[in-house]
Write a protein that holds these residues in place. Sequence first.
Motif, short mmCIF file in Angstrom:
data_model
loop_
_atom_site.label_atom_id
_atom_site.label_comp_id
_atom_site.label_asym_id
_atom_site.label_seq_id
_atom_site.Cartn_x
_atom_site.Cartn_y
_atom_site.Cartn_z
N VAL A 98 41.12 46.89 47.42
CA VAL A 98 40.50 47.79 46.44
C VAL A 98 41.27 47.75 45.12
O VAL A 98 40.68 47.73 44.03
N TRP A 99 42.61 47.71 45.20
CA TRP A 99 43.41 47.60 43.96
C TRP A 99 43.09 46.31 43.23
O TRP A 99 42.94 46.28 42.01
N THR A 100 42.94 45.21 44.01
CA THR A 100 42.63 43.90 43.40
C THR A 100 41.27 43.94 42.72
O THR A 100 41.08 43.41 41.61
N PHE A 101 40.29 44.59 43.37
CA PHE A 101 38.95 44.72 42.80
C PHE A 101 38.99 45.51 41.50
O PHE A 101 38.39 45.12 40.49
N GLN A 102 39.69 46.62 41.51
CA GLN A 102 39.77 47.46 40.31
C GLN A 102 40.48 46.74 39.16
O GLN A 102 40.08 46.84 38.00
N GLU A 103 41.51 45.97 39.50
CA GLU A 103 42.24 45.21 38.48
C GLU A 103 41.33 44.13 37.87
O GLU A 103 41.33 43.91 36.65
N ALA A 104 40.53 43.43 38.72
CA ALA A 104 39.61 42.40 38.23
C ALA A 104 38.57 43.01 37.30
O ALA A 104 38.17 42.39 36.30
N MET A 105 38.12 44.23 37.60
CA MET A 105 37.15 44.89 36.73
C MET A 105 37.77 45.19 35.37
O MET A 105 37.15 44.97 34.32
N ARG A 106 39.02 45.67 35.37
CA ARG A 106 39.68 45.97 34.09
C ARG A 106 39.85 44.71 33.25
O ARG A 106 39.72 44.73 32.02
N ASP A 107 40.09 43.59 33.95
CA ASP A 107 40.28 42.31 33.24
C ASP A 107 38.95 41.61 32.95
O ASP A 107 38.95 40.51 32.37
N GLN A 108 37.83 42.24 33.38
CA GLN A 108 36.49 41.65 33.22
C GLN A 108 36.41 40.27 33.86
O GLN A 108 35.71 39.37 33.38
N ASP A 109 37.13 40.09 34.96
CA ASP A 109 37.06 38.86 35.74
C ASP A 109 36.01 39.09 36.83
O ASP A 109 36.30 39.41 37.98
N TRP A 110 34.73 38.93 36.41
CA TRP A 110 33.62 39.32 37.29
C TRP A 110 33.55 38.45 38.55
O TRP A 110 33.19 38.94 39.62
#
Length: 981
Positions: A98-110
């Motif tokens: 979940v942390w990895t998912f949230q971090e990818a969203m912040r980085d816009q790494d869809w």
Amino acid sequence: MNTMYHLRLLGDTLLQKEGQTVHLGTRKALAILVYLVFQPERINRLELATLLWPEQSEDRARGSLRQELSRLAQTLGDVLNLEGQWVSLQRSAFSVDVWTFQEAMRDQDWEKARTVYRGRFLQSFFLRDSSSFEDWQYTLQEELHHHYTEVLLEHARGLTQQNHTELALDILQEAIRHDPLQEDPYLRSMELYRLKGEEASIHRTYQALVKILQEELGEEPSLQAQQLYAVLQRPERSPLPQRSGLFLGRDTELREVLALLRRPDCRLLNLIGTGGIGKTRLALETAHTLQNEGQKVHWVQVSSTSLFSAVADSLLIPALGRGDLREAIRYHLSLHPTLMVLDEAELLDSPHEVAWLLEYTPVQLLLTSRERLKLRNEWIYELGGLMLPESGWDAAATRLFMYTAQRIRPQFLPSLQEREDITEICRLLSGFPLAIEIAATWVRFMGCQDILSHLRESLDFLDVPLTDRPERQRSLRSILDSTLVTIPKEARAALVSLVPCWGGFDFRAALHISKASASTLALLADHSLLQQPRLGEFRMLEVLRQHLRAEVPQQAYADHASYYAALLTEHAGNLRGGRQQEAVQMLSAHKSNLHTAWKWAVQSLNTDLLEEMMQGMFLLHEIKGWFQEGVSLFEEAANVTTGLLHSAMLARTGRFYYRLGRFQEARKALEQSLNEKHASRETTFILNNLGLVSLALGDLHGALSQFTLSREHATLHQQTWHEANTHYNTGLTHQALGNYTQAEQDYQKALDLYQNLQDTRGMSLSLSGLGQVSLHLGHYISAQKRLQAALEQAEQLGDLFARAGSLLNLGRVQQLQGQTQIALHTLQEGLSTFQQVGDQSGVARTLIALSELQAPQEATEMLHRALQTSQVSHYTWGETLAHLNLGNRHLELHQPDEARYHLQCCLKLAHRLKASLLVTQGLFSSLPLLTVPLKTRVTQYLHRNPGTEQRYREKLEIPASVPSEISEDQLMQDVFAALQA
């Protein structure tokens, strides 16, 4: 601290340490870990306890938490911090998806976010007794679910900007699957389909949105969605004929036709079938379905005029100034991919115009026709009658009858008998839709039974004019005649000669009976006058058979009967040998024609043909369990034959009566056959079956005598198969007498002989007998193995009688092994099979076995049914067993008087039968009702008697001493007196 633990919470939950799965032991422990992962600060114990055990008192909740934290600490070690009233995790020791998912969203790494999201947060995890934790879990689950929708939409937007339209559409489809109630993915997909020019896809996507919102929320799409669809709406559809009434019973055909039309290599699909079979209605439903999906569809009603003129009218090409009609058609059809339906294509003067359309335009053609066009690229879909009921009465054909009848008489509601009549009407009409509709209209004036009677007399009953149809379709007769006039005289003569063929018949039979050429038969098939439901099989619609019946010469019936008699004779020898299964399957497929041939032989008094067919017909009906039909066929033959043949027909009638549990009628027929002049080899058969009747009626020693005489005759005439039969039947008798050693020897001898003969049925029955002996001796593993092998052989052969017996005994073994539910299913299947073949004695025995798996009250009701069934069919053995089990159930219900009555009846019948098996069972059940001295004597007798089953021996008290001799007669008198007292 370096990361030690990896925690996956999206999708299936998984905790790993250095690649190894870690099991926390309880769901509460996992809930504590998950909750702590999302808390940046330490948590008070009381907060955790209240969250996870909200229904418990504070002290109990704290105690429960203390135990879980202790277990969790043993697993996680130092990463779990327990400081007085505070609990926390060393978060640096964990990586969480979940942390990895949230971090990818912040980085816009869809793409990364999409990869990490494997499913809903804690999707398979729940706590039944913690609503507070459930609320927290649901809130976070919905938040992450919504975020993933955003990820997909943003990912698709980026791909669209990079002109990766197909990839963007794939992502949007994933978004729709992820959240089907979210409108945005649908709307964006529709916009992309507009860019690609895919009008059908725009419509399909919008309809999917409409359907899901209506089904799930009962709402329409938003105004924004409706407006966008209006903007993207494809051009106006071409008009199609309106659909009249419901589309009934052709759902499977519709799916298959649509599947063919969606194949890129299928450009010409011809729906062929007899007039009135429903081709136009199926084509119309297909056209509307495809048009609703966005495909351009044109409907052309073929007439005797030029096809090109009809096509031009459908394409709305102006009549004036058309110029070169072909060029105008070519131009209009090249604008858009188009499906064109040509209805009643049999009216075409020539198929050349159809060939031109395929060659010079991209059009796809769907035709309805009574015959093939015989074009190279033509695909054929043959339409037959509506589906008929296999069991029960609900099927496409009966639903059409009901729909039509209720349209005529809205209050029409058929009784159970009328439902059976409707089913038979639909069978008689071969599921022919138009004929069924006409028949159903007569409910205005008469009941269904009268409609059926009229139809059996003549199809003129259906010659009702239909004013809303073309001239050639205004009655059933006109429809059939309009097809028949299109074929040559020799083809019609061949068709008429095939009228005696009932049900399916193969190409070889058609050639022999019709004396026509292969090309003539192909012509009849091409004109839908012969249908081909399966490869290598022909079938004629019953309405057509009845229409032509008056034209059939007697020679056609004679040719038909001689062909099937020869076929039966050719394979009858294999019904007892190594190719038994093959012969049974092959001859079973010709059952209707074999019956027709036999009945013609009876009606025409052709005794030579009856003698030729007799043994094969008997064996086939015996193996397949067609006992009731066997009685009917052989009784009819017995009534018209004399001498040796009459005696043989009587004997086989008696055999089928025995199979049906009609023992008195069986004995009468067999004794009459024995007393008449009969072939010496027939003596073996008659005596063997008389022995079976005696066994069923309780005369065990008489049965043994008859089996012994039968075996002597079999040996004399070298009738190995009959010798095997007598060994099997002797095994049955010794089993009933409690002589298990002798029974096993007889069954084994029968098995050896059947194996030498490669007779699958005999092997199955012998294995079943050996399994029963093992059952009585308490060797349950051996019994189950033998009975399972017997069942497999019976099912392989399709022998319903042997299958039913194996299921009954296998269910009893499963019951004794404590496999209650499995036994219940097995016995119910056995009961159904016995009912299917009409074996009343088998029905009674299975009811008795099933009663042992029921509660006492339900068991009592079931046993009374078994008792009544046995008494009606004079099945003494079943009657005795029913009384025995009724006595046991009344004992369980603490009803000693009723128990005494039934056990007394049981013992009297068993003693009269001299059936040691039943005597010992009755005495064992009577023990609780006897005085101590008498109880001791009975116990001593049961220990001494070899017929006492092992399961009863294990429950007996060990007697202090066993007297050298105990008189059974005196003991039974004393027990009778005690039960009467």
